[in-house]
Design a protein around this motif. Structure first.
Motif, PDB file in Angstrom:
ATOM      1  N   ALA A 293      -9.094  -5.201   7.729  1.00 47.92           N
ATOM      2  CA  ALA A 293      -8.847  -6.288   8.681  1.00 47.92           C
ATOM      3  C   ALA A 293      -8.998  -7.645   7.999  1.00 47.92           C
ATOM      4  N   GLU A 294      -9.979  -7.769   7.109  1.00 48.89           N
ATOM      5  CA  GLU A 294     -10.168  -9.024   6.380  1.00 48.89           C
ATOM      6  C   GLU A 294      -9.001  -9.280   5.438  1.00 48.89           C
ATOM      7  N   ARG A 295      -8.498  -8.236   4.794  1.00 46.40           N
ATOM      8  CA  ARG A 295      -7.343  -8.408   3.900  1.00 46.40           C
ATOM      9  C   ARG A 295      -6.110  -8.835   4.688  1.00 46.40           C
ATOM     10  N   VAL A 296      -5.905  -8.203   5.841  1.00 46.63           N
ATOM     11  CA  VAL A 296      -4.759  -8.567   6.682  1.00 46.63           C
ATOM     12  C   VAL A 296      -4.880 -10.014   7.149  1.00 46.63           C
ATOM     13  N   LYS A 297      -6.071 -10.432   7.506  1.00 45.34           N
ATOM     14  CA  LYS A 297      -6.301 -11.814   7.933  1.00 45.34           C
ATOM     15  C   LYS A 297      -5.916 -12.801   6.839  1.00 45.34           C
TER      16      LYS A 297
ATOM     17  N   MET B 258      -1.838   0.656  10.027  1.00 45.35           N
ATOM     18  CA  MET B 258      -1.106   0.069  11.145  1.00 45.35           C
ATOM     19  C   MET B 258      -1.697   0.496  12.489  1.00 45.35           C
ATOM     20  N   LYS B 259      -2.282   1.689  12.521  1.00 46.32           N
ATOM     21  CA  LYS B 259      -2.918   2.159  13.746  1.00 46.32           C
ATOM     22  C   LYS B 259      -4.273   1.493  13.970  1.00 46.32           C
ATOM     23  N   LEU B 260      -4.906   1.028  12.893  1.00 45.46           N
ATOM     24  CA  LEU B 260      -6.246   0.465  12.991  1.00 45.46           C
ATOM     25  C   LEU B 260      -6.257  -1.034  13.245  1.00 45.46           C
ATOM     26  N   VAL B 261      -5.282  -1.742  12.664  1.00 43.50           N
ATOM     27  CA  VAL B 261      -5.252  -3.205  12.745  1.00 43.50           C
ATOM     28  C   VAL B 261      -3.975  -3.636  13.458  1.00 43.50           C
ATOM     29  N   GLY B 262      -4.126  -4.349  14.573  1.00 46.93           N
ATOM     30  CA  GLY B 262      -2.987  -4.683  15.418  1.00 46.93           C
ATOM     31  C   GLY B 262      -1.921  -5.524  14.739  1.00 46.93           C
ATOM     32  N   ASP B 263      -2.319  -6.476  13.888  1.00 41.80           N
ATOM     33  CA  ASP B 263      -1.360  -7.391  13.265  1.00 41.80           C
ATOM     34  C   ASP B 263      -0.929  -6.944  11.870  1.00 41.80           C
TER      35      ASP B 263
ATOM     36  N   HIS C 136       0.836  -1.193   0.000  1.00 42.11           N
ATOM     37  CA  HIS C 136       0.000   0.000   0.000  1.00 42.11           C
ATOM     38  C   HIS C 136       0.874   1.248   0.000  1.00 42.11           C
ATOM     39  N   ALA C 137       0.271   2.362  -0.363  1.00 44.20           N
ATOM     40  CA  ALA C 137       0.978   3.640  -0.281  1.00 44.20           C
ATOM     41  C   ALA C 137       1.407   3.899   1.163  1.00 44.20           C
ATOM     42  N   LEU C 138       2.509   4.626   1.333  1.00 45.59           N
ATOM     43  CA  LEU C 138       3.034   4.854   2.676  1.00 45.59           C
ATOM     44  C   LEU C 138       2.006   5.500   3.593  1.00 45.59           C
ATOM     45  N   ALA C 139       1.247   6.435   3.066  1.00 51.12           N
ATOM     46  CA  ALA C 139       0.229   7.097   3.886  1.00 51.12           C
ATOM     47  C   ALA C 139      -0.805   6.093   4.377  1.00 51.12           C
ATOM     48  N   HIS C 140      -1.191   5.163   3.511  1.00 57.34           N
ATOM     49  CA  HIS C 140      -2.176   4.146   3.903  1.00 57.34           C
ATOM     50  C   HIS C 140      -1.563   3.152   4.877  1.00 57.34           C
TER      51      HIS C 140
END
Length: 489
Positions: A453-457, A417-422, A408-412
């Motif tokens: 969160a679903e994408r990170v999972k 990272m602040k929204l999803v713990g893992d 993802h773009a650095l801003a995203h």
């Protein structure tokens, strides 16, 4: 070079970022597995040749061609070393512990011999290879393997103890009292070294903000890991200090390394730790290393093969796309944007330009359906995912992989990272052109916390379950996902 924060003596305390110099080891531990495996390969190859020559001399026959015997020896070496390296047999500290792993060596070798016999039957090459020579080779090789392993122990142990061999791929981090209690023989048993890079956290009773001190220390650890390509962090912390354990673990998420927790002073007192130099010591793995060295090699080889073939086949598409973008109007053909890759390192990712803007800063607005910033040609390129093709160059450079979490773009990145713990675990492997998330519907923009969160999972499932077969399945699924054009805008 060893990094230390020795706070046992307040007058001599070292601040984060300062270096405590120690003599560099003559040989890094990372070279040890290659030397030991090469020695085993030489033993097996030599045994195969000696077996063939010795058998024919004993039977009074003519000396045979050594080519088939060298081939069998090389094949046996490959199988044996591959199986032994999977259990850490060639790594420190196991290779520096006194006892010879007799059972392990014999079981692995004799099953390797059975595999060779099976391949000989399957490929019908038994005619070119004497059975008598094979039997002699079969029983001669383990004698050589055991002898070399014994010599290895005799040479390695004193070399490690005097610092001639050191682990520059491991960092020891923990409480000052716990680190001070580890004697050189303990470090040899636990880490396979007597001198390692070490960082001490603040004292429990330190009146000055310990969290701030610890944060600076952990930043210094992260810098060293990224700079020196360390593969492992070992924690020496009291097991009842849950708060500090969680604090450290949270900071370790961003690093693609294995993190192990050593038994603390009280646990070592309850166990027979005095014999630890001769036995495997229990440690708790609180963070798994993403991919082993053989796995990274295989994945990189696949990336290069796929990137070269795909790039060659897509050359006409590259040319036509470049012409179409140029004819549409002014602006560069290739869009460049900074992204984070493996270990959080930044790189420049390439795409065909599909928009009238080229955002690459602290504010990057995600594309939405019907976005007026997307050009007519860009809309066509995005719907067919052609805009992603220049990332094949990123794959060839080593910044990206064919399969992996989408960068993802650095801003995203900073926002997610602040929204999803893992979220930080996504940087434990190289980002990919496509991934498990994309071929399972998690493609396109992520406007909500639930979607990211679903994408990170899905990305973390891929990292923890990686295999070459899984990458192949993702390639096939990606093809059909592109055909469906789901979330492509």
């Amino acid at each position: 070079m060893s990094i230390g924060f020795d706070i046992r003596d307040r007058s001599n305390q070292i601040r984060p970022g300062e270096l405590a110099q120690e003599p560099r080891s003559a040989l890094s531990s990372t070279a040890v597995p290659y030397l030991l495996s090469s020695a085993d390969a030489l033993v097996i190859l030599t045994s195969s040749i000696i077996g063939s020559v010795g058998y024919h001399i004993w039977t009074g026959g003519l000396l045979p061609s050594t080519v088939p015997y060298c081939a069998v020896g090389l094949l046996a070496s490959f199988i044996h070393i591959l199986r032994m390296s999977g259990s850490g047999y060639y790594d420190l500290p196991d290779s520096a512990k006194p006892p010879v792993e007799i059972g392990h060596i014999l079981v692995c070798w004799f099953t390797t011999g059975l595999l060779l016999a099976f391949f000989a039957f399957l490929l019908k090459i038994g005619v070119d290879y004497s059975r008598g020579a094979f039997i002699l080779f079969y029983f001669l090789a383990p004698v050589g393997l055991l002898g070399v392993r014994r010599m290895t122990k005799i040479i390695l142990i004193p070399a490690v103890e005097r610092g001639a061999i050191g682990r520059r791929d491991v960092v020891l981090l923990g409480d000052a009292h716990e680190i001070a209690a580890l004697q050189p023989q303990d470090l040899l048993a636990l880490l396979g070294a007597t001198h390692v890079s070490h960082f001490s956290l603040s004292k429990d009773f330190d009146p000055s903000a310990p969290a701030a001190f610890d944060s600076r220390t952990l930043i210094a650890v992260s810098d060293l890991v990224r700079r020196s390509n360390c593969r492992e962090i070992v924690l020496a912390l009291p097991w009842d200090d849950i708060g500090r354990l969680e604090f450290v673990r949270e900071h370790m998420k961003v690093l693609p390394v294995s993190v192990r927790l050593l038994p603390d002073i009280r646990v070592r007192t309850l166990t027979n730790f005095a014999s630890s130099a001769r036995t495997r010591v229990l440690t708790i793995e609180i963070q798994r290393a993403p991919l082993s060295t053989p796995e990274r090699f295989v994945k990189r080889a696949m990336d290069l093969v796929v990137a070269v073939i795909a790039g060659s086949l897509m050359l006409p598409v590259f040319a036509l796309t470049a012409v179409a973008i140029r004819l549409e109007g002014n602006g560069p053909i290739i869009f460049r944007q900074n992204r984070k890759g493996f270990n959080g390192k930044q790189f420049v990712m390439y795409k065909f330009r599909t928009m009238t803007v080229q955002e690459n800063g602290p504010n990057v607005i995600q594309v939405v359906p019907g976005d007026p910033r997307v050009t007519p040609v860009g809309k066509l390129l995005r719907s067919a995912s052609i805009d992603e093709l220049p990332q094949l160059w990123n794959v060839l450079k080593g910044d990206m992989s064919i399969i992996g979490p989408r960068p993802h773009a650095l801003a995203h990145d900073d926002h997610f990272m602040k929204l999803v713990g893992d979220y930080a675990f996504r940087h434990h492997v190289k980002p990919g052109i496509t991934g498990w998330a994309q071929c399972n519907g998690a493609r396109g923009a992520t406007p909500s916390v639930e979607e990211i969160a679903e994408r990170v999972k899905l990305d973390l499932w891929y990292i923890n379950n990686w295999s070459l077969w899984l990458d192949f399945q993702i390639l096939v699924k990606t093809f059909f996902a592109v055909m469906r054009k789901h979330n492509a805008y």
